[in-house]
Design a protein around this motif. Structure first.
Motif, PDB file in Angstrom:
ATOM      1  N   LEU A   1       0.827  -1.209   0.000  1.00  0.00           N
ATOM      2  CA  LEU A   1       0.000   0.000   0.000  1.00  0.00           C
ATOM      3  C   LEU A   1       0.864   1.263   0.000  1.00  0.00           C
ATOM      4  N   ALA A   2       1.844   1.259   0.909  1.00  0.00           N
ATOM      5  CA  ALA A   2       2.701   2.443   1.042  1.00  0.00           C
ATOM      6  C   ALA A   2       3.429   2.739  -0.264  1.00  0.00           C
ATOM      7  N   PHE A   3       3.901   1.706  -0.925  1.00  0.00           N
ATOM      8  CA  PHE A   3       4.659   1.914  -2.165  1.00  0.00           C
ATOM      9  C   PHE A   3       3.791   2.512  -3.264  1.00  0.00           C
ATOM     10  N   GLN A   4       2.504   2.180  -3.261  1.00  0.00           N
ATOM     11  CA  GLN A   4       1.623   2.817  -4.237  1.00  0.00           C
ATOM     12  C   GLN A   4       1.622   4.323  -4.033  1.00  0.00           C
ATOM     13  N   GLY A   5       1.682   4.717  -2.752  1.00  0.00           N
ATOM     14  CA  GLY A   5       1.776   6.143  -2.448  1.00  0.00           C
ATOM     15  C   GLY A   5       3.095   6.721  -2.936  1.00  0.00           C
TER      16      GLY A   5
ATOM     17  N   ALA B   1       1.176   6.136 -12.444  1.00  0.00           N
ATOM     18  CA  ALA B   1       0.831   5.759 -11.072  1.00  0.00           C
ATOM     19  C   ALA B   1       0.515   4.266 -10.943  1.00  0.00           C
ATOM     20  N   ASN B   2       0.234   3.604 -12.068  1.00  0.00           N
ATOM     21  CA  ASN B   2      -0.152   2.193 -11.984  1.00  0.00           C
ATOM     22  C   ASN B   2       1.000   1.218 -12.224  1.00  0.00           C
ATOM     23  N   THR B   3       2.181   1.759 -12.532  1.00  0.00           N
ATOM     24  CA  THR B   3       3.295   0.864 -12.843  1.00  0.00           C
ATOM     25  C   THR B   3       3.597  -0.056 -11.660  1.00  0.00           C
ATOM     26  N   GLY B   4       3.593  -1.347 -11.913  1.00  0.00           N
ATOM     27  CA  GLY B   4       3.892  -2.319 -10.848  1.00  0.00           C
ATOM     28  C   GLY B   4       2.693  -2.646  -9.983  1.00  0.00           C
ATOM     29  N   GLY B   5       1.562  -1.975 -10.216  1.00  0.00           N
ATOM     30  CA  GLY B   5       0.368  -2.271  -9.422  1.00  0.00           C
ATOM     31  C   GLY B   5      -0.483  -3.327 -10.100  1.00  0.00           C
ATOM     32  N   GLY B   6      -1.775  -3.267  -9.805  1.00  0.00           N
ATOM     33  CA  GLY B   6      -2.694  -4.215 -10.439  1.00  0.00           C
ATOM     34  C   GLY B   6      -2.320  -5.649 -10.132  1.00  0.00           C
ATOM     35  N   ASN B   7      -2.300  -6.466 -11.184  1.00  0.00           N
ATOM     36  CA  ASN B   7      -2.049  -7.888 -10.944  1.00  0.00           C
ATOM     37  C   ASN B   7      -0.586  -8.273 -11.127  1.00  0.00           C
ATOM     38  N   THR B   8       0.307  -7.276 -11.196  1.00  0.00           N
ATOM     39  CA  THR B   8       1.729  -7.581 -11.412  1.00  0.00           C
ATOM     40  C   THR B   8       2.238  -8.625 -10.424  1.00  0.00           C
ATOM     41  N   LEU B   9       1.981  -8.367  -9.135  1.00  0.00           N
ATOM     42  CA  LEU B   9       2.506  -9.266  -8.113  1.00  0.00           C
ATOM     43  C   LEU B   9       1.862 -10.637  -8.188  1.00  0.00           C
ATOM     44  N   LEU B  10       0.534 -10.626  -8.352  1.00  0.00           N
ATOM     45  CA  LEU B  10      -0.175 -11.905  -8.329  1.00  0.00           C
ATOM     46  C   LEU B  10       0.298 -12.813  -9.453  1.00  0.00           C
ATOM     47  N   LEU B  11       0.539 -12.224 -10.612  1.00  0.00           N
ATOM     48  CA  LEU B  11       1.046 -13.021 -11.729  1.00  0.00           C
ATOM     49  C   LEU B  11       2.407 -13.619 -11.394  1.00  0.00           C
ATOM     50  N   ALA B  12       3.244 -12.828 -10.709  1.00  0.00           N
ATOM     51  CA  ALA B  12       4.582 -13.314 -10.380  1.00  0.00           C
ATOM     52  C   ALA B  12       4.515 -14.444  -9.352  1.00  0.00           C
ATOM     53  N   VAL B  13       3.700 -14.253  -8.311  1.00  0.00           N
ATOM     54  CA  VAL B  13       3.531 -15.333  -7.337  1.00  0.00           C
ATOM     55  C   VAL B  13       2.991 -16.564  -8.054  1.00  0.00           C
ATOM     56  N   GLY B  14       2.007 -16.312  -8.913  1.00  0.00           N
ATOM     57  CA  GLY B  14       1.430 -17.420  -9.675  1.00  0.00           C
ATOM     58  C   GLY B  14       2.483 -18.136 -10.495  1.00  0.00           C
ATOM     59  N   ALA B  15       3.356 -17.377 -11.144  1.00  0.00           N
ATOM     60  CA  ALA B  15       4.394 -17.989 -11.976  1.00  0.00           C
ATOM     61  C   ALA B  15       5.277 -18.908 -11.142  1.00  0.00           C
ATOM     62  N   ALA B  16       5.730 -18.412  -9.998  1.00  0.00           N
ATOM     63  CA  ALA B  16       6.623 -19.218  -9.158  1.00  0.00           C
ATOM     64  C   ALA B  16       5.931 -20.500  -8.695  1.00  0.00           C
ATOM     65  N   VAL B  17       4.705 -20.352  -8.232  1.00  0.00           N
ATOM     66  CA  VAL B  17       4.001 -21.510  -7.679  1.00  0.00           C
ATOM     67  C   VAL B  17       3.608 -22.488  -8.783  1.00  0.00           C
TER      68      VAL B  17
END
Ligand SMILES: Nc1ncnc2c1ncn2[C@@H]1O[C@H](COP(=O)(O)OP(=O)(O)O)[C@@H](O)[C@H]1O
Ligand SMILES: [Mg+2]
Lengths: 259, 459
Positions: B174-178, B372-388
């Motif tokens: 959250l903080a990083f989005q700020g 403002a949206n760079t790295g937000g949205g589903n970026t993280l979820l896709l990466a976690v998904g990729a690893a798993v």
């Protein structure tokens, strides 16, 4: 008679108001299996952890190879050559046997792990204990049976040329056949000249493999006896009441046998 | 009475104890022992491992093949040369972030802030590059240093202050989005959406190497793989230890050669199409001028190979890597073995955020811009998904950098294939649902295989 390599005198240990060990004497000699027995909560694990440096003693003398030493950390203990094989085996399931035996002390050349020298040494340690149950040292520990895990944990102490090996309930979770294997191993460990301390609840195990038996009763050392001087009946009495016949707490020979 | 003391006098069989009743241990181990000569034995060992619940990347590779077949047959353009190259590019940011996450997941931790941390680093790079005219080495360097610093901060909160990583990284997410918003709205240069003008930075994602360089790269990769394998076999045999059968090494090297060779060949074909040729009046003569050919291996492939080799080396050949696995497998055992568990914990978050920065730079390179949206949205979820999906366990102790790549391809293939397949309003919604479902499926496979192998640590 060989001198004790490990000798504790008048050990006290409290956890806050709980006085767990009261003036305990304990010793272990090279080439002997010293069994440490006692009822649940007698303080066996606590004593072992004091020896292994996990706990520091409140009072008393700690002698190693005839010299007074202070053991304030597991590291200090293992530098002296004292190795604990924990009740809950400290093995990583996701690593193989070699990796576990060398964990934290890996051989390396530069930044590279030296897998070959480690594999040879691990296999050598298992071989010196005539372990035939483990064929590949590159097996993951997760695929091993309880007895094999104990074997790996014990062989680790041979690998690191420990002088004193403390085993906390090594057979507690094992079946009959595997218990026999592990006791065999305990014997061979002692035959290599290591001082072995074995905690066990199982009278039969103790009587089968021990040379000396030390009985803790409510935090006090009730007696230290030669294996040949007691039978099962007397041992059970010592464990449950702290004395039997002329041996034990309140008797004239608080520590019968030779210490 | 301690909880760890089992009941007295009898042999207690704890549930979950790894004993197989009454079997002679010898037989089991003999069956899993590695193999002096035969390739057949090797596969038997492998099958045994799979059966015991350790499936590695097998489901992901199978899934990838199925997905490619399905999408290709439903829509032939899916298999076009241009789309092949797009797939490699599209998967890259996810793969970089996922590679870092593998380290965090190996400890059984999670870094929910990896996506937005990458966003912070990317916007920082854009700001100093565009707003303050920093040359690209400094701009990219700033992003990477910021990544390492963020990881140090995150890891310290987890390892020293002992806040669960889930909470730390959720708060930081959250903080990083700020922070991202702050960077895009402040400082010199454009505000809101920052267009990146530096050619080097935009070419990282969009550029391709000369065809000969692609071939050279393939040769280097194949030859080094073969040499490493052969060296291993030689030194192990010399030491009298069981070594991988030469025939198997040959098969593996040949397989790599075929795959790499085919990939480079296809990527070196002109994927720009034949359209767009123009007749131009040149000194009184009409000449047919073709547009420049669009061909070559994308640069992102080189970056992927570099980090794949680096992190694979670190994890499998160094003491540090060994200690990461040990800490993830049984933290208490690692601690008793004298491993500085807290430092390991901090370091994996540093690697995670560093790789997130790399991913963020690639995201920015892709769009030639940050906002403002760079790295937000589903970026993280896709990466976690990729690893798993690739086979890294959420429970710690199991995972490899290769998982990030294989899983990253799966995620990219789904996104790419679905985007073509489902048009109109519901395009995004279906894509989200399918990706989420695949992640759940992968997590379920992970949980079930863990139960099967009983890899819960001891006791
Ligand atoms: N860390 C501790 N804090 C407080 N009390 C403890 C602690 N460890 C052990 N005890 C107490 O000390 C006594 C002896 O425990 P322990 O040495 O585990 O016994 P044993 O191994 O012989 O069953 C028990 O009453 C136990 O509750
Ligand atoms: Mg105990």
């Amino acid at each position: 008679m060989t001198e004790p390599i490990l000798a504790l005198r008048g050990i006290d240990k409290s956890f806050g108001p709980v006085h767990v060990l009261r003036s305990v004497d304990f010793s272990a000699r090279p080439g002997e299996v010293t069994a440490l027995v006692g009822d649940n909560g007698a303080g066996k694990s606590t004593l072992i952890k004091c020896i292994g440096g996990t706990y520091t003693i409140d009072a008393g003398e700690y002698h190693f190879e005839g010299r007074p030493v202070s053991v304030h950390s597991p590291r200090a203990a293992s530098e002296l050559g004292i190795e604990i094989v924990y009740q809950d085996l400290a093995l990583c399931d996701n690593l193989d046997i070699v990796q576990n035996m060398f964990l934290g002390r890996e051989n390396h050349r530069g930044v590279l792990l030296d897998e070959i020298s480690m594999e040879k040494a691990a296999a050598g340690a298992l071989e010196s204990l005539s372990v035939r149950t483990v064929k590949s040292v590159r097996q993951r520990v997760s695929s091993l049976s309880g007895g094999q895990r104990q074997t790996v944990a014990i062989a680790k102490s041979v690998l690191w040329q420990s002088k004193v090996v403390l085993l906390d309930e090594p057979t507690a979770a094992l079946g009959v056949a595997q218990t026999a294997q592990v006791l065999d191993l305990v014997r061979r460990l002692a035959d290599q000249g290591i001082a072995v301390v074995l905690i066990s609840h199982n009278m039969l195990d103790v009587l089968q493999v021990a040379d000396k038996i030390a009985v803790l009763y409510l935090g006090q050392m009730a007696a230290t006896v030669d294996r040949k001087d007691v039978d099962q009946q007397q041992l059970v009495e010592l464990i449950t009441t702290g004395r039997t016949g002329s041996i034990g707490i309140g008797s004239n020979h608080a520590t019968a046998g030779t210490v | 009475m301690t909880s760890s003391s089992p009941s007295p006098t009898t042999d207690v069989d704890k549930p979950g104890d790894h004993r197989r009743a009454a079997e002679p241990d010898l037989a089991v181990i003999a069956a899993t022992a590695p193999i002096e000569g035969g390739v057949g034995d090797y596969f038997r060992t492998y099958r045994q491992r799979v059966r015991s619940g350790d499936m590695g990347s097998l489901p992901a590779v199978a899934g990838l093949i199925v997905l490619v077949i399905v999408f290709w047959s439903l829509r032939p353009q899916f298999g076009s040369l241009a789309n092949f190259s797009d797939l490699l590019k599209q998967s890259s940011p996810t793969i970089f972030i996922a590679m870092g996450l593998v380290f965090v997941l190996l400890l059984g931790e999670i870094d929910l802030a990896a996506g937005t941390a990458g966003g912070v680093c990317a916007t920082l790079m854009a700001r100093v590059s565009v707003g303050y005219g920093w040359p690209w080495p400094f701009a990219i360097g700033a992003a990477l240093v910021a990544g390492v610093a963020i990881g140090f901060f995150t890891g310290s909160l987890c390892a020293k202050v002992r806040i669960p990583s889930f909470v730390v990284t959720l708060a930081l997410f959250l903080a990083f989005q700020g922070v991202i918003l702050f960077i895009v709205l402040n400082g010199a240069g454009a505000h809101g959406n920052i267009s990146i003008t530096d050619n080097f930075i935009t070419n990282l994602y969009n550029g391709q190497m000369d065809p000969w360089l692609g071939w050279a790269l393939a040769v280097v990769a194949i030859v080094s793989y073969a040499l490493i394998k052969l060296q291993q076999v030689r030194s192990r045999s010399k030491a009298g230890l069981t070594a991988e059968p030469i025939a198997l090494v040959a098969i593996k090297v040949a397989a790599l050669a075929v795959i790499a060779g085919l990939a480079v060949y296809l990527l070196n074909l002109n994927r720009g199409g034949t359209g767009g040729s123009q007749l131009i009046n040149q000194g009184g003569k009409l000449v047919l001028v073709k547009p420049p050919a669009l061909q070559g291996v994308p640069w992102v492939v080189l970056i992927m190979m570099f980090f794949f080799a680096l992190w694979t080396f670190v994890l499998s050949r160094t003491r540090y890597g060994r200690h990461v696995y040990a800490t993830g497998g049984n933290t208490e055992a690692a601690r008793r073995a004298g491993i500085r568990v807290d430092l390991i914990r901090i370091s994996v978050f540093m690697i995670s955020s560093f790789m997130a920065a790399v991913g963020g730079v690639l995201l920015a390179s892709n769009t030639h811009s940050v906002d403002a949206n760079t790295g937000g949205g589903n970026t993280l979820l896709l990466a976690v998904g990729a690893a798993v999906i690739g086979g890294t366990s959420l429970f710690g102790g199991r995972g490899r950098p290769a998982d990030a790549i294989i899983g990253g391809f799966v995620v990219a293939v789904i996104a790419n294939g679905m985007a073509d397949l489902v048009q109109g309003n519901n395009r995004d919604s279906i894509q989200f649902i399918v990706t989420g479902a695949v992640l759940l499926l992968a997590a379920a496979v992970d949980a079930l295989s863990r139960r099967r192998s009983g890899a819960t640590g001891v006791g």
